[in-house]
Write a protein that holds these residues in place. Structure first.
Motif, short mmCIF file in Angstrom:
data_model
loop_
_atom_site.label_atom_id
_atom_site.label_comp_id
_atom_site.label_asym_id
_atom_site.label_seq_id
_atom_site.Cartn_x
_atom_site.Cartn_y
_atom_site.Cartn_z
N UNK D 198 24.81 25.10 48.11
CA UNK D 198 25.04 24.61 46.76
C UNK D 198 26.49 24.87 46.37
N UNK D 199 26.89 24.22 45.28
CA UNK D 199 28.23 24.49 44.78
C UNK D 199 28.29 25.96 44.36
N UNK D 200 29.36 26.62 44.72
CA UNK D 200 29.45 28.06 44.52
C UNK D 200 30.09 28.37 43.17
N UNK D 201 29.25 28.45 42.13
CA UNK D 201 29.83 28.80 40.83
C UNK D 201 30.22 30.27 40.78
N UNK D 202 29.55 31.05 41.65
CA UNK D 202 29.79 32.49 41.64
C UNK D 202 31.25 32.84 41.87
N UNK D 203 31.92 32.10 42.71
CA UNK D 203 33.29 32.45 43.03
C UNK D 203 34.18 32.35 41.80
N UNK D 204 33.76 31.57 40.83
CA UNK D 204 34.55 31.47 39.60
C UNK D 204 34.16 32.51 38.56
N UNK D 205 32.85 32.87 38.54
CA UNK D 205 32.42 33.70 37.41
C UNK D 205 32.10 35.14 37.77
N UNK D 206 31.78 35.42 39.03
CA UNK D 206 31.41 36.79 39.34
C UNK D 206 32.60 37.73 39.31
N UNK D 207 32.27 39.03 39.12
CA UNK D 207 33.29 40.04 39.25
C UNK D 207 33.45 40.39 40.72
N UNK D 208 34.20 41.44 40.97
CA UNK D 208 34.40 41.85 42.35
C UNK D 208 33.08 42.32 42.93
N UNK D 211 30.08 42.57 48.58
CA UNK D 211 29.35 41.59 49.38
C UNK D 211 30.01 40.23 49.19
N UNK D 212 30.33 39.64 50.32
CA UNK D 212 31.07 38.38 50.25
C UNK D 212 30.33 37.34 49.42
N UNK D 213 29.03 37.28 49.58
CA UNK D 213 28.30 36.17 48.95
C UNK D 213 28.30 36.24 47.43
N UNK D 214 28.49 37.44 46.87
CA UNK D 214 28.50 37.51 45.42
C UNK D 214 29.88 37.81 44.85
N UNK D 215 30.85 37.94 45.75
CA UNK D 215 32.18 38.25 45.25
C UNK D 215 32.76 37.04 44.52
N UNK D 391 44.57 37.36 39.79
CA UNK D 391 44.25 36.43 40.88
C UNK D 391 44.90 36.81 42.21
N UNK D 392 46.21 36.99 42.26
CA UNK D 392 46.79 37.29 43.57
C UNK D 392 46.30 38.62 44.12
N UNK D 393 46.00 39.55 43.23
CA UNK D 393 45.50 40.85 43.67
C UNK D 393 44.15 40.67 44.36
N UNK D 394 43.33 39.83 43.77
CA UNK D 394 42.02 39.58 44.36
C UNK D 394 42.16 38.96 45.74
N UNK D 395 43.14 38.06 45.87
CA UNK D 395 43.40 37.46 47.18
C UNK D 395 43.79 38.54 48.17
N UNK D 396 44.70 39.37 47.73
CA UNK D 396 45.21 40.46 48.56
C UNK D 396 44.06 41.34 49.03
N UNK D 397 43.16 41.64 48.10
CA UNK D 397 42.06 42.54 48.46
C UNK D 397 41.07 41.87 49.40
N UNK D 398 40.79 40.63 49.13
CA UNK D 398 39.85 39.92 50.01
C UNK D 398 40.43 39.76 51.40
N UNK D 399 41.75 39.55 51.44
CA UNK D 399 42.38 39.37 52.74
C UNK D 399 42.20 40.62 53.59
N UNK D 400 42.03 41.75 52.93
CA UNK D 400 41.89 42.99 53.68
C UNK D 400 40.45 43.40 53.94
N UNK D 401 39.50 42.56 53.56
CA UNK D 401 38.12 42.91 53.81
C UNK D 401 37.78 42.73 55.28
N UNK D 402 36.89 43.58 55.77
CA UNK D 402 36.52 43.49 57.18
C UNK D 402 35.54 42.36 57.43
N UNK D 403 34.69 42.08 56.45
CA UNK D 403 33.62 41.12 56.70
C UNK D 403 34.15 39.71 56.89
#
Ligand code: ATP
Ligand code: ATP
Ligand code: MG
Ligand code: MG
Lengths: 321, 271, 494, 439, 271
Positions: D198-208, D211-215, D391-403
């Motif tokens: 489905x369209x992933x609305x979570x990526x716009x509204x969820x907090x950190x 778990x990748x699927x709810x981030x 926003x860029x911080x979130x990118x930075x942090x996700x880029x460093x995730x192992x999953x």
């Protein structure tokens, strides 16, 4: 402030995140703690700023707090610091999944990566270019190792537990002492990593190391166990002294290269910041750090049962450093 | 103009030949800036080795006509020229004609002195160098000296040939620009109000220079000063609102114009 | 009265003053033939400023000085043994006192009475309000905190009175000043000018702030590492201070970092300058308005992309591409298909940073080229030069100083860039001239020393501040030079 | 002259003396030069295209999320075995919701409920966030207890990656993170229509989330929004005021030179240095809270100020002097001249500069690192004083995730950031068009 | 400039009073741009309700003198004025004088028409508004209409008062600028080559306008066209190299100048 603030090591960060998130979900009455990353150093620095709302409650660290730091804390009024060991981080060597198996000995690593080695009795700049020169069982690969940069706590462990051990094992250590160095200098010299490009420091996270190995299929990387376990389809792990790294072998102490992970709690904040006590207790519960917990699943090596129990009772008692 | 006036004024022009030689011819020249027409069917011939002055009130199209003579108008995107302009009988708007070559033959001097921000020497030698007219240092020195001498500037600047041209006074700068133009040995020199930014003394020097240059070059000069036109030119063309009102010997135009508009203009009734 | 309330009252007074003065003047203006120097609005504004400004100044002075005065009074009331003997201890004690006193203001009368009994009674009460008290707080500190609050209250009371009085007096004075010949406009404009000056001095304040926030730590760093070793050392190897180890040996040679910084910046400029300059020339001299209106914003998009995205691009695309390319090349020439360009190298970082810098070069140069007077172009074209000759020989030389200035600015960007280098060139501090190998820059080391696991008060961490100041001085030097060059260029046309 | 008859008499001059001025070579050079220019523009745009393509091709997948819709039995025996929810609100909060989800899937897949290992594995197909999803559902509709109702839950990140083909199934099973059995189940669920993307609305509204699927970027978007608002509110007026002073009033002397050099220098100072400044001044000296967008906004304000000042000064310079003399000539004071005429005319330029500055601030990571904004923040910040990320911080942090599942999301997050930047740039262009006036 | 010549030319000026009234007086005015002196001890009186033309070759200091009359020179950092300039006997360089007020009394029209990029209405009403001369919409409408009528522009633009002033033709724009200047009811209007950017027809309109305005305003106009000076002015002052060469009735200056330089200039010997 109604939110716990945590800062510190980026190695501990993923674990702290899982706990914080689960804590927030299981205790809907408390806000989810805020976990900053930024390194053990920055975390402890903030931690030691003082006591009060404007300072953080917990510092994550992938190394023990230093005495000088404890002093600095004291000077700022942070006197009651409680140390919590959450478990162990295994440090593994891994290479591309399609490469050959490596059975490393610390001596091999030392010969491959040290800045200076003894060849024919003389201490010279590391002459080895290929792994096969270090040990004929190894493939004919250029030596290219991606190791944690000097800013990482892992580097310290790597140097002490692998390089220094290898140095001893090859007898280079003695040779150095015999060559006129004192014990300390020799040890230091043993742990120096070659800087001719064969060993590449990575200051970023393991994702970067992985990207490097992706890009250079004959590279060898140093990872945290947790990271490796999340990427078993891309990486092949090397054994050290014949032991395959796993949570079990590390917990049992068979696998030599590991380090404790810990966090420090500001006891003056207990009972003041809502949820702080609960958070620490939750973190220490088997539900979080036990052998079958999400943290273990992520790659944390659980401490043995009695050590976990000791941690809990020590926190209960409010013991401080 | 018609044959008769040419013939009539022949003697007034102190050209060596019996017949005046036509260097450039404009036939039914119309110029448009985008949708706006700036020149309407201008027919004007430029005589060789004479100074032709273009006069007329502001905005009447003098500069426009001048610039169409060496296709400087090409640099304005919206500008379009129709009709024929010939140089020595060759159509200069012919696609086969090369504008670079054309401009080397028909040089231009502008209203505001515009020396390049380089040394005096470099300013003069610029044109010959790009056209490959000089081969070595000796050639260059020669061309620089010759041009500066012709422009009456050599004595004033000979000790500082390697100082920036922008450091000269206004009048000197304008003479430098003229030297620069004659360094490529053009056949025609176009000048657009060359003295309007100069003080009276500098103006006098430049006018004298124009007078001398006439012997070797065909000169077309735009000026808003009727006195100047009277002083320097042999032929005068009067423009008004994009139309060539009248053209003829300077003496005649200033003493006995045919067209009432010319009369009004030179007596200061307008402009 | 809280500061907020006080400020509100003063502002309300100001508004009232404005309305009164304004209507009075417009009233007078209609019924008399006196010509007023300023419009009624200005008189109103004058009145409002006279009411508000001095009052706020008084408030600010009071707020700052009362802190100091009360602090000193309380401090002198605490016995020496509680206070401690060193300055650091004193500061700590005063910190505890002030957090207790802040906490006490949250308690109600009943609780206050209880809290007065001492620290053991006060601590839980304060904790319940979410106020953390350091462990070594003691009873005298509670007493001091009560004293502190008492003084504070008195001060607040008098503060309100004095401030409101100031507003009324100054407002009243302005009222007496209402008159035809009063230059209200000039005065109001004077105040506005003052505000403008204030705004422009924020840049200076920022600079001072930057220097101050780094100077102390830098000093501490130089206390343990001699400056000579730092500035002229050729080895960067700030070893990890082993746990418990007292001596923290390591080498802090700046030169490899500086060399890496300049080298990477150089490669970046080698990419950005030709592309940017040619793009600028083409857009300024050849392109039609249509192409220009498309190409210019498109190129500028490159400048708007966050650097972290470029870093990502370097790791994922450019690095592997260059490596594979080099493998192909060496395969063709030597038959041995091993790559001589490492995925992480000066070249990769330089190339990607160069891409990022293209729009800086092109936009700045575009402006400068178009600023070259048309007369220059006409002069050259009129001599029969082709366009490219005109550009190469007249326009670019004329614009050169300006372009150099622009390039210097761009270079200082390249020097300050962090994220791209971290990802694309790595962190290995080495001295090499081979662009196919990794090097690192000053900014990268600032970040990594600050965010590492190192001991926070060791030279290993403190060196970041020394690096920061060095870099600051470096870019400052570049900028002063750039300004000097640009000045010279401007003079040419003026 | 209208009756000109071209007769033989006024002859044209002799045919031109041809000179060799090297035209051929010169035109070749001309063409070459032109080509370089075109190539440069082409290269620039090509780089842009490659860059965008890299990001987009890697990241579009992040806007789809695998969901599982199964009938869930809200058994009272699981949720509220002691039937105490009326007295104790915590009962509903603390119930064992994951069990509900697991049971529902066990039923849907027809797995033997006694096979402990298989049941546990089945439970792993849904995300741990099912706890919160189901809890919220029950809290909103308490009357569902005892009923069986189809509910949509988020699938586990690994399942999502498998379905999107990011996991190499050719790798031997023991080295893979999904077993063959799990793959079989996933296929079965897909065939049954239970599992779908489905369209992933979570990526716009969820907090950190760990778990990748709810981030999601929700907190980051709000944090960035706060910071941009602060930057706009502070940097624009201060920047414009400073520019006005420097451009219109300041005498040209040493002092203004110092300010000018300062401003240029601040524009070039590495952004991390501003982080140090923010830490020292705003957090340590002024005592503002860590991780707060307020501090982030202030730091970014100081960082963007030079950009805005430089752009504004350029815009002010571009206003023709004739406008200034016109205003002064009819007796406007200098202040009136500036505020009534110069400033409105410079508005488009100022706007553009401001938006460029904002865009720069929006993409900045390094300074935020030092003021605690590179953090794991789950709860929405209610005010700028609350912890938040950017926003860029979130990118930075996700880029460093192992999953693995985060890799795609990192690119997805970059796309979101670029969309914001694009929106701002388009706004700039539109505003500029709108305010642009010719004189 | 000296009493005698004033007295001598009294009758020629068709002023109603017997004695010509002096609106502005310049006494020993020197102006410096940085180290460079642009005006040397200029003594010039401006008569009320008359048009005074300043003529002279380029760069002689006409604009400089004009701008010093309403202190527009203040806006040039390097510019310094010595000597006295009075308006109705008041020293305008007195520190107590407010330059804004001064400029409201001594308005200025520039060489290039420079309407604000606002509507025609806003252009005109701007001055009255900042000076508080209008209170409400009716006032404003009145002042706009009156000013535009005076400037001879009203009929041409009355249907598009709210369209931008920059959309008008050059001549209309210049008249709009004049309307804008007179809207604040100045006592003196300074004009710096107001027609040099206009075509002949527009020039004629503006000249006519100047002629009419003379009845209510004191006008000082700089022009490089002697014809224009002769057409519009009653008094003429001739500058040369920063020095006031001669001043007197226009008729006299143009027919029988005292100074040979004036003679040379008006006969086109230079300039
Ligand atoms: N680049 C251009 N684009 C559009 N119109 C132009 C352009 N250049 C000139 N014009 C118009 O063409 C007409 C003739 O202009 P031109 O410059 O030839 O006049 P001129 O006689 O040289 O005037 P002046 O004495 O003021 O120099 C004018 O109406 C002018 O507005
Ligand atoms: N801002 C300035 N800075 C320095 N010198 C100036 C400045 N403005 C004018 N000058 C100089 O002052 C002298 C007089 O200039 P001014 O503009 O008054 O002449 P003008 O008579 O108006 O000439 P034009 O007819 O060309 O307008 C000239 O030599 C000029 O170069
Ligand atoms: Mg012209
Ligand atoms: Mg002038």
């Amino acid at each position: 402030r109604d939110q716990i603030q945590v800062a510190g090591s980026s190695t501990v960060l993923p674990y702290a995140k899982i706990v914080a998130e689960t804590f927030g979900e299981t205790f809907p009455n408390f806000k989810t703690p805020v976990v900053e990353s930024g390194g053990s150093s920055a975390g402890l620095k903030e931690f030691c700023k003082g006591v009060g709302e404007g300072t953080i409650d917990i510092a994550n660290a992938s190394r023990k707090i230093k005495d000088s730091e404890v002093e600095a804390c004291k000077a700022a009024g942070v006197t009651d610091i409680h140390e919590v060991v959450i478990g162990y981080d295994g440090i593994v060597f891994a290479s591309d999944i399609n490469g050959p198996d490596f059975t490393l000995e610390p001596a091999d690593v030392y010969k491959g990566l040290a800045a200076k080695v003894v060849v024919d009795g003389a201490l010279v700049d590391n002459p080895y270019k290929k792994w096969s020169e270090v040990n004929e069982n190894f493939p004919d690969w250029d030596i290219a190792a991606y190791i944690p940069g000097e800013k990482h706590g892992t580097r310290e462990v790597f140097e002490e537990k692998v390089l220094a051990a290898g140095c001893e094992a090859t007898g280079d250590m003695e040779a150095r002492v015999a060559g006129g160095m004192d014990e300390k200098a020799a040890e230091k010299d043993c742990m120096a990593v070659r800087k001719d490009g064969a060993a590449v420091d990575i200051d970023g996270d393991y994702t970067e190391t992985l990207a490097r190995i992706d890009a250079n299929k004959t590279g060898m990387g140093v990872f945290g166990l947790a990271f490796y376990e999340n990427n078993t389809d891309k990486l092949k792990v090397a054994t050290i002294s014949g032991v395959t790294p796993s949570t079990e072998t590390i917990a049992s102490g068979e696998y030599p290269v590991s380090r404790p992970l810990q966090f420090y709690v500001k006891m003056a904040h207990i009972g003041v910041i809502p949820g702080l006590k609960e958070y620490v207790e939750f973190f220490l519960s088997d539900q979080m750090v036990g052998p079958d917990s999400p943290l273990a699943e992520y790659g944390l090596v659980s401490a043995p049962e009695e050590e976990r129990e000791a941690q809990r009772s020590s926190f209960e008692a409010g013991e401080a450093l | 103009m018609n044959m008769m006036s040419d013939a009539a004024t022949e003697k007034a022009v102190n050209a060596p030949a019996d017949e005046p030689v036509i260097k450039m011819r404009g036939k039914d020249v119309c110029v448009f800036y985008g949708p706006k027409q700036a020149l309407f069917d201008v027919n004007l011939n430029i005589r060789e080795n004479a100074v032709t002055a273009l006069i007329g009130p502001s905005g009447c199209g003098k500069s426009t006509f001048l610039r169409s003579l060496n296709r400087m108008n090409d640099t304005i995107d919206t500008c379009r020229v129709t009709g024929d302009i010939t140089l020595d009988g060759e159509d200069i708007y012919d696609p086969a004609i090369d504008v670079v070559e054309l401009r080397a033959r028909v040089g231009m001097v502008f209203q505001k002195p515009n020396p390049f921000p380089k040394s005096i020497y470099e300013n003069v030698v610029y044109g010959p160098r790009i056209h490959g007219l000089v081969r070595n240092k000796a050639d260059m020195d020669e061309v620089v000296e010759k041009s500066l001498v012709r422009a009456g500037l050599f004595n004033e600047v000979k000790d500082r040939l390697h100082e920036p041209g922008t450091g000269l006074s206004g009048g000197q700068q304008q003479r430098l620009c003229i030297a620069r133009a004659i360094a490529v040995s053009p056949e025609v020199i176009l000048m657009d109000e060359p003295c309007s930014a100069l003080d009276p003394i500098a103006t006098a020097t430049v006018e004298e220079l124009i007078h001398e240059l006439r012997e070797n070059y065909t000169i077309v000069i735009v000026t808003h000063s009727m006195q100047q036109a009277a002083r320097v030119s042999q032929r005068t063309a009067m423009f008004h609102l994009g139309v060539l009102v009248e053209e003829g010997d300077t003496d005649k135009i200033f003493t006995n114009p045919d067209d009432p508009r010319t009369q009004d203009y030179i007596t200061g009734r307008f402009g | 009265m809280s500061i907020f309330l006080l400020v509100t009252i003063v502002c309300v007074l100001g508004v009232v003053g404005y309305v009164l003065a304004r209507s009075r003047v417009s009233g007078l203006e209609t019924d008399s033939s006196v010509s007023y120097h300023s419009r009624p609005g200005y008189h109103g504004m004058h009145m409002a400023i006279a009411t508000v400004l001095p009052a706020l100044l008084v408030l600010a002075v009071w707020a700052i000085s009362s802190q100091v005065v009360i602090g000193n009074v309380v401090k002198s009331s605490i016995s020496q043994e509680v206070l401690g003997d060193s300055a650091a201890r004193e500061g700590l004690t005063m910190g505890i006192v002030s957090s207790i006193s802040r906490g006490l203001t949250l308690l109600n009368a009943e609780e206050l009475k209880q809290a007065a009994n001492g620290i053991d009674a006060a601590r839980p009460l304060l904790a319940a309000k979410g106020v953390a008290i350091a462990t070594d707080a003691s009873d005298p500190m509670v007493t001091a905190a009560f004293r502190y609050n008492g003084l504070e209250q008195t001060s607040t009371f008098w503060r309100s009175i004095v401030v409101i009085l100031a507003a009324l007096v100054c407002g009243g004075w302005a009222w007496t000043q209402l008159g035809a010949r009063v230059k209200a406009r000039n005065r109001v404009e004077g105040v506005v000018l003052g505000l403008l000056i204030l705004a422009s001095s924020i840049a200076i304040l920022t600079t001072i702030g930057i220097v101050l926030s780094m100077i102390r730590e830098t000093g501490r760093f130089f206390a343990s590492v001699p400056p000579l070793e730092f500035f002229f050392g050729t080895v960067w190897d700030p070893r990890f201070a082993a746990a418990g180890a007292t001596e923290s040996a390591g080498q802090f040679g700046l030169l490899p970092l500086l060399a890496g910084t300049l080298y990477i910046a150089l490669v970046a400029m080698l990419v950005a300058v030709p592309i940017g300059l040619f793009a600028a020339v083409y857009m300024a001299e050849y392109a039609g308005p249509k192409l220009r209106s498309v190409a210019k914003p498109l190129l500028e998009v490159l400048a708007g992309i966050p650097t972290i995205v470029y870093g990502f691009f370097a790791v994922v695309t450019v690095g592997p591409f260059l490596r594979d390319l080099s493998a192909q090349i060496s395969g063709i020439f030597t038959g041995d298909a091993s790559s001589f360009i490492q995925a992480q190298s000066v070249l990769t970082a330089g190339a990607v940073m160069g891409i990022m810098l293209i729009p800086f070069v092109s936009s700045l140069s575009d402006d400068i080229i178009t600023a070259v007077p048309r007369a220059m172009r006409d002069g050259s074209l009129g001599l029969g030069a082709t366009r490219s000759e005109t550009i190469k020989r007249v326009i670019l030389p004329a614009a050169l100083p300006g372009i150099v200035g622009a390039l210097l600015l761009t270079a200082s960007r390249a020097i300050g860039e962090t994220m791209i280098v971290v990802l694309a060139a790595g962190v290995a501090a080495r001295l090499t001239i081979n662009p196919f190998e990794p090097m690192t820059t000053v900014t990268v080391k600032i970040v990594s020393q600050l965010t590492g696991d190192l001991e926070f008060n060791s030279p290993q961490t403190l060196v970041a501040f020394a690096l920061g100041i060095t870099l600051f001085v470096l870019t400052l030097g570049l900028n002063i030079y750039a300004l000097y060059v640009v000045r010279k260029y401007r003079e040419q046309y003026e | 002259m209208t009756d000109a008859t071209i007769s033989a008499t006024p002859i044209d001059a002799a045919s031109p003396r041809r000179r060799d001025i090297g035209l051929k070579k010169r035109y070749a050079a001309e063409r070459r030069f032109r080509f370089y220019g075109q190539a440069a523009i082409f290269l620039g745009i090509l780089f842009l295209a490659i860059l965008l393509w890299t990001v987009v091709s890697k990241g579009v997948g992040a806007f789809q999320q695998t969901m599982i819709t199964v009938p869930v039995e809200f058994a009272q025996s699981v949720i509220d075995p002691k039937d105490k929810r009326a007295e104790d609100p915590n009962v509903l909060l603390m119930a064992n919701y994951p069990l509900l989800a697991r049971n529902a899937l066990v039923q849907a897949l027809g797995v033997d409920p006694d096979d402990k290992k298989a049941v546990k594995a089945v439970g792993g197909l849904v995300s741990d966030s099912s706890r919160v999803e189901l809890r919220n559902y029950v809290m909103e509709n308490p009357d569902v207890i005892g009923k069986t109702i189809p509910v949509t839950m988020t699938a586990n990140g690994l399942v999502d990656s498998t379905l999107k083909g990011h996991i190499d199934l050719k790798v031997p099973e023991e080295r893979r993170q999904v077993s063959d059995q799990e793959v079989a189940w996933i296929n079965q669920l897909v065939d049954d229509g239970i599992m779908q993307k489905q369209f992933n609305t979570g990526i716009f509204v969820n907090g950190a989330s760990s778990r990748a699927e709810t981030a999601g970027m929700g907190v980051a978007i709000i944090g960035s929004f706060y910071m941009m608002a602060i930057v706009l509110v502070l940097a624009l007026p201060i920047g414009v005021a400073a520019s006005i002073y420097l451009e219109e009033f300041a005498p040209k002397n040493r002092w203004t030179d110092v300010i000018e050099v300062n401003i240029n220098n601040l524009a070039a100072v590495p952004s991390i240095v501003f982080g140090l400044l923010g830490l020292a001044v705003f957090i340590n000296f002024m005592g503002l809270p860590r991780s707060a967008s307020l501090v982030g906004g202030l730091v970014l304000t100081l960082m963007t100020l030079p950009t805005i000042i430089i752009a504004t000064r350029a815009a002010l310079k571009a206003v023709p002097p004739s406008i200034r003399s016109a205003a002064l000539g009819i007796g406007a004071s200098k202040m009136q001249m500036v505020f009534h005429h110069v400033l409105p005319l410079a508005a488009p330029g100022i706007l553009t500069g401001t938006i460029i500055g904002l865009a720069q601030a929006l993409g900045e990571t390094a300074p935020l690192l030092l003021i605690g904004m590179v953090a794991f923040v789950v709860d929405y910040p209610a005010t700028p004083m609350d912890p938040a990320t950017a926003l860029p911080v979130q990118i930075f942090m996700w880029a460093n995730e192992a999953e693995r599942a985060f890799v795609e999301r990192t690119s997805g997050a970059i796309i979101i950031l670029l969309l914001f930047l694009a929106a701002m740039n388009i706004a700039a262009i539109i505003l500029r068009r709108k305010f642009e006036r010719r004189w």
